[in-house]
Design a protein around this motif. Sequence first.
Motif: not given
Length: 173
Positions: A46-51, A88-95, A165-169
């Motif tokens: 989802i956050y990759a799609c946002i990017n 950024l909010v979703m990324y931080v929450l996920y991590h 980065v998302y697709f690679m990881i």
Amino acid sequence: MSNQEIIDDKKYNKWIVILSVVIPVAVAALFKVRIDLELPVFLPPIYACINAITAIVLVLAVLQIKKGNRTAHEKLIKFAIILSVLFLVMYVLYHMTSDSTSYEGDYRVLYLFILISHIVLSIGVIPFVLITYVRGITNNIEKHKKIAKVTFPLWLYVAVTGVIVYFMISPFY
């Protein structure tokens, strides 16, 4: 530049400096915080799609301003900023709720180059975006155009490399 624009620039400059420091420091600090909560595993796509959407919106914003459509340009830029904050909010929450995933593929050096450049530029682009935005909303158009020529490729690079980065990881989640 009128006196009012100079006053507006000075008023905003304090916020630009504060946000340019506080955002990366807060993100780094929050990465050390662990919350015992399971967020859906589908959050990274989802956050990759946002990017990806951010990248498209940035290109559309440039196309609109080249056509002379300032109103559409401004709306698209505001939308791109909202998307970046949402990411950024979703990324931080996920991590904060998930363990880090390490890349185990054959292209580790390439992955690390893209990842590190993405991270460094995502921090560096913050003041550029803020300064560019402020120059636009304070009608300092000549200075806005000048810095936008730097901001646009940096911001676009950050958005696109986030997707890469998302697709690679992703196979290693």
